[in-house]
Design a protein around this motif. Structure first.
Motif, PDB file in Angstrom:
ATOM      1  N   TYR A  40      22.676   2.983  37.010  1.00  0.00           N
ATOM      2  CA  TYR A  40      23.100   2.252  38.206  1.00  0.00           C
ATOM      3  C   TYR A  40      21.881   1.891  39.051  1.00  0.00           C
ATOM      4  O   TYR A  40      20.861   2.580  39.046  1.00  0.00           O
ATOM      5  N   PHE A  41      22.006   0.785  39.752  1.00  0.00           N
ATOM      6  CA  PHE A  41      20.934   0.251  40.593  1.00  0.00           C
ATOM      7  C   PHE A  41      21.513   0.014  41.987  1.00  0.00           C
ATOM      8  O   PHE A  41      22.511  -0.698  42.134  1.00  0.00           O
ATOM      9  N   ILE A  42      20.896   0.593  42.991  1.00  0.00           N
ATOM     10  CA  ILE A  42      21.361   0.411  44.365  1.00  0.00           C
ATOM     11  C   ILE A  42      20.365  -0.460  45.114  1.00  0.00           C
ATOM     12  O   ILE A  42      19.151  -0.226  45.063  1.00  0.00           O
ATOM     13  N   GLY A  43      20.875  -1.472  45.803  1.00  0.00           N
ATOM     14  CA  GLY A  43      19.996  -2.352  46.559  1.00  0.00           C
ATOM     15  C   GLY A  43      20.734  -3.573  47.059  1.00  0.00           C
ATOM     16  O   GLY A  43      21.965  -3.638  47.038  1.00  0.00           O
ATOM     17  N   THR A  44      19.973  -4.545  47.498  1.00  0.00           N
ATOM     18  CA  THR A  44      20.516  -5.807  47.991  1.00  0.00           C
ATOM     19  C   THR A  44      20.151  -6.922  47.018  1.00  0.00           C
ATOM     20  O   THR A  44      19.440  -6.693  46.033  1.00  0.00           O
ATOM     21  N   ASP A  45      20.596  -8.135  47.298  1.00  0.00           N
ATOM     22  CA  ASP A  45      20.223  -9.262  46.442  1.00  0.00           C
ATOM     23  C   ASP A  45      18.717  -9.500  46.482  1.00  0.00           C
ATOM     24  O   ASP A  45      18.123  -9.938  45.501  1.00  0.00           O
ATOM     25  N   GLN A  46      18.096  -9.220  47.631  1.00  0.00           N
ATOM     26  CA  GLN A  46      16.655  -9.410  47.769  1.00  0.00           C
ATOM     27  C   GLN A  46      15.871  -8.233  47.178  1.00  0.00           C
ATOM     28  O   GLN A  46      14.733  -8.388  46.740  1.00  0.00           O
ATOM     29  N   GLU A  47      16.459  -7.059  47.163  1.00  0.00           N
ATOM     30  CA  GLU A  47      15.806  -5.846  46.658  1.00  0.00           C
ATOM     31  C   GLU A  47      16.819  -5.072  45.808  1.00  0.00           C
ATOM     32  O   GLU A  47      17.339  -4.042  46.212  1.00  0.00           O
ATOM     33  N   PRO A  48      17.117  -5.573  44.605  1.00  0.00           N
ATOM     34  CA  PRO A  48      18.219  -5.001  43.815  1.00  0.00           C
ATOM     35  C   PRO A  48      17.941  -3.620  43.235  1.00  0.00           C
ATOM     36  O   PRO A  48      18.869  -2.921  42.842  1.00  0.00           O
ATOM     37  N   THR A  49      16.666  -3.224  43.161  1.00  0.00           N
ATOM     38  CA  THR A  49      16.338  -1.929  42.556  1.00  0.00           C
ATOM     39  C   THR A  49      15.704  -0.985  43.569  1.00  0.00           C
ATOM     40  O   THR A  49      14.682  -0.356  43.308  1.00  0.00           O
ATOM     41  N   ALA A  50      16.306  -0.888  44.755  1.00  0.00           N
ATOM     42  CA  ALA A  50      15.800   0.062  45.746  1.00  0.00           C
ATOM     43  C   ALA A  50      15.888   1.486  45.211  1.00  0.00           C
ATOM     44  O   ALA A  50      15.070   2.344  45.541  1.00  0.00           O
ATOM     45  N   TYR A  51      16.887   1.726  44.361  1.00  0.00           N
ATOM     46  CA  TYR A  51      17.015   3.034  43.712  1.00  0.00           C
ATOM     47  C   TYR A  51      17.617   2.833  42.329  1.00  0.00           C
ATOM     48  O   TYR A  51      18.515   2.009  42.139  1.00  0.00           O
ATOM     49  N   ILE A  52      17.110   3.588  41.360  1.00  0.00           N
ATOM     50  CA  ILE A  52      17.623   3.543  39.986  1.00  0.00           C
ATOM     51  C   ILE A  52      18.034   4.951  39.581  1.00  0.00           C
ATOM     52  O   ILE A  52      17.283   5.913  39.785  1.00  0.00           O
ATOM     53  N   GLY A  53      19.226   5.078  39.021  1.00  0.00           N
ATOM     54  CA  GLY A  53      19.701   6.385  38.582  1.00  0.00           C
ATOM     55  C   GLY A  53      20.529   6.276  37.314  1.00  0.00           C
ATOM     56  O   GLY A  53      20.832   5.183  36.842  1.00  0.00           O
ATOM     57  N   GLN A  54      20.895   7.422  36.775  1.00  0.00           N
ATOM     58  CA  GLN A  54      21.735   7.453  35.580  1.00  0.00           C
ATOM     59  C   GLN A  54      22.800   8.522  35.755  1.00  0.00           C
ATOM     60  O   GLN A  54      22.632   9.464  36.531  1.00  0.00           O
ATOM     61  N   ALA A  55      23.897   8.366  35.042  1.00  0.00           N
ATOM     62  CA  ALA A  55      24.992   9.323  35.189  1.00  0.00           C
ATOM     63  C   ALA A  55      25.869   9.319  33.952  1.00  0.00           C
ATOM     64  O   ALA A  55      26.093   8.274  33.338  1.00  0.00           O
ATOM     65  N   GLY A  56      26.370  10.492  33.602  1.00  0.00           N
ATOM     66  CA  GLY A  56      27.350  10.586  32.527  1.00  0.00           C
ATOM     67  C   GLY A  56      28.677   9.999  32.947  1.00  0.00           C
ATOM     68  O   GLY A  56      29.454   9.526  32.120  1.00  0.00           O
ATOM     69  N   SER A  57      28.943  10.018  34.258  1.00  0.00           N
ATOM     70  CA  SER A  57      30.121   9.366  34.837  1.00  0.00           C
ATOM     71  C   SER A  57      29.686   8.709  36.138  1.00  0.00           C
ATOM     72  O   SER A  57      29.315   9.397  37.092  1.00  0.00           O
ATOM     73  N   LEU A  58      29.696   7.395  36.173  1.00  0.00           N
ATOM     74  CA  LEU A  58      29.250   6.677  37.368  1.00  0.00           C
ATOM     75  C   LEU A  58      30.105   7.030  38.579  1.00  0.00           C
ATOM     76  O   LEU A  58      29.598   7.161  39.694  1.00  0.00           O
ATOM     77  N   LYS A  59      31.384   7.203  38.376  1.00  0.00           N
ATOM     78  CA  LYS A  59      32.301   7.457  39.487  1.00  0.00           C
ATOM     79  C   LYS A  59      32.006   8.783  40.181  1.00  0.00           C
ATOM     80  O   LYS A  59      31.931   8.860  41.403  1.00  0.00           O
ATOM     81  N   THR A  60      31.806   9.835  39.378  1.00  0.00           N
ATOM     82  CA  THR A  60      31.610  11.160  39.972  1.00  0.00           C
ATOM     83  C   THR A  60      30.168  11.392  40.435  1.00  0.00           C
ATOM     84  O   THR A  60      29.916  12.334  41.190  1.00  0.00           O
TER      85      THR A  60
END
Length: 283
Positions: A40-60
């Protein structure tokens, strides 16, 4: 340092991911994320990769996320409608393989992206402004209150103050020793601010999940002990008190200042360049 070597499958997968074309939801709607594993990538349209992470379940993954405070500050900075969670769904594979695959893919993506909150060598600067010339070099203190929370009002002789906990007594004593500039900042939701200040608000402030206001500045001078029924309250008081209602969210550097220094209670914030902004706002 020896450069990490990644399997060709990891590199090929990473290069095939076009972050801007991934499915997404707003950060405030994170409960709607799918249960699949992925990146998953958290950010805005101008800065789409402010944070990058991984998860076995995105929801939890977002239940008690260790970067929750940083993400909420990004929402405060950019607005609820602009911060997105983009996600890439991992292909089906045994769980034991998936864990290693996602870990390596996340690591490769972070190393080869400009992020703000992953804190790697390639991360964006943690502060968006240059260190400035300081006009005051002594200790400076800030107290964070909730909007509407009681503090000692300014009296006729120009004194003011606030209650603090016994565990902060060493800070209060140091503030008195140096007659430190001491600020009271209040925070709350739009509804809290509307209740406290009635209609004296700007409509564009609604975009922030938490609003911050500079309320009071005074010079620390003494500690009062107010005891009743075997209980003691400690009040840090001072003179030259001035009352304000300055909205802080939009000031450059405030986001980083709030993340690092705005905790409930009395805090020494002397190392922050934003102290100079606070001093300038109250001169």
């Amino acid at each position: 340092m020896k450069q990490k070597v990644y399997p060709s499958k990891i590199i090929a997968t990473a290069k095939s991911i076009n972050v801007t074309k991934l499915p997404w939801i707003l950060y405030i709607d994170k409960k709607l994320l799918p249960t699949c594993g992925g990146i998953y990538f958290i950010g805005t349209d101008q800065e789409p990769t402010a944070y990058i992470g991984q998860a076995g379940s995105l929801k939890t993954r977002f239940i008690g996320h260790h970067r929750k405070t940083a993400f909420e500050q990004l929402v405060d900075e950019c607005g609820q409608k602009d911060v997105k969670i983009r996600y890439w769904q991992a292909p089906l594979m045994p769980k034991s393989e998936l864990v290693l695959f996602l870990s390596q893919l996340e690591s490769y993506l972070i190393e080869n992206s400009k992020t703000r909150f992953n804190y790697t060598a390639n991360s964006l600067p943690k502060t968006p402004f240059q260190s400035r010339h300081r006009t005051y070099y002594g200790p400076i203190y800030v107290q964070l209150n909730k909007l509407g929370e009681y503090y000692v009002p300014k009296s006729s002789d120009g004194t003011s103050g606030f209650y603090f906990s016994l565990e902060k007594i060493h800070m209060a004593e140091n503030a008195i020793k140096y007659h430190s500039p001491t600020f009271i900042i209040s925070s709350g939701t739009w509804k809290d601010a509307l209740y406290e200040y009635e209609n004296n608000l700007e409509s564009e402030w609604k975009q922030y999940s938490t609003l911050y206001f500079l309320e009071v500045k005074f010079q620390a001078r003494w500690i009062n002990y107010v005891g009743q029924g075997g209980m003691e309250d400690y009040v840090l008081s001072g003179n030259q008190a001035t009352f304000y209602r300055i909205f802080l969210n939009e000031h450059p550097g405030f986001k980083e200042f709030s993340i690092k220094y705005l905790r409930t209670g009395l805090t020494n914030c002397s190392k922050s360049d934003f102290c100079e902004t606070l001093l300038n706002l109250t001169r």
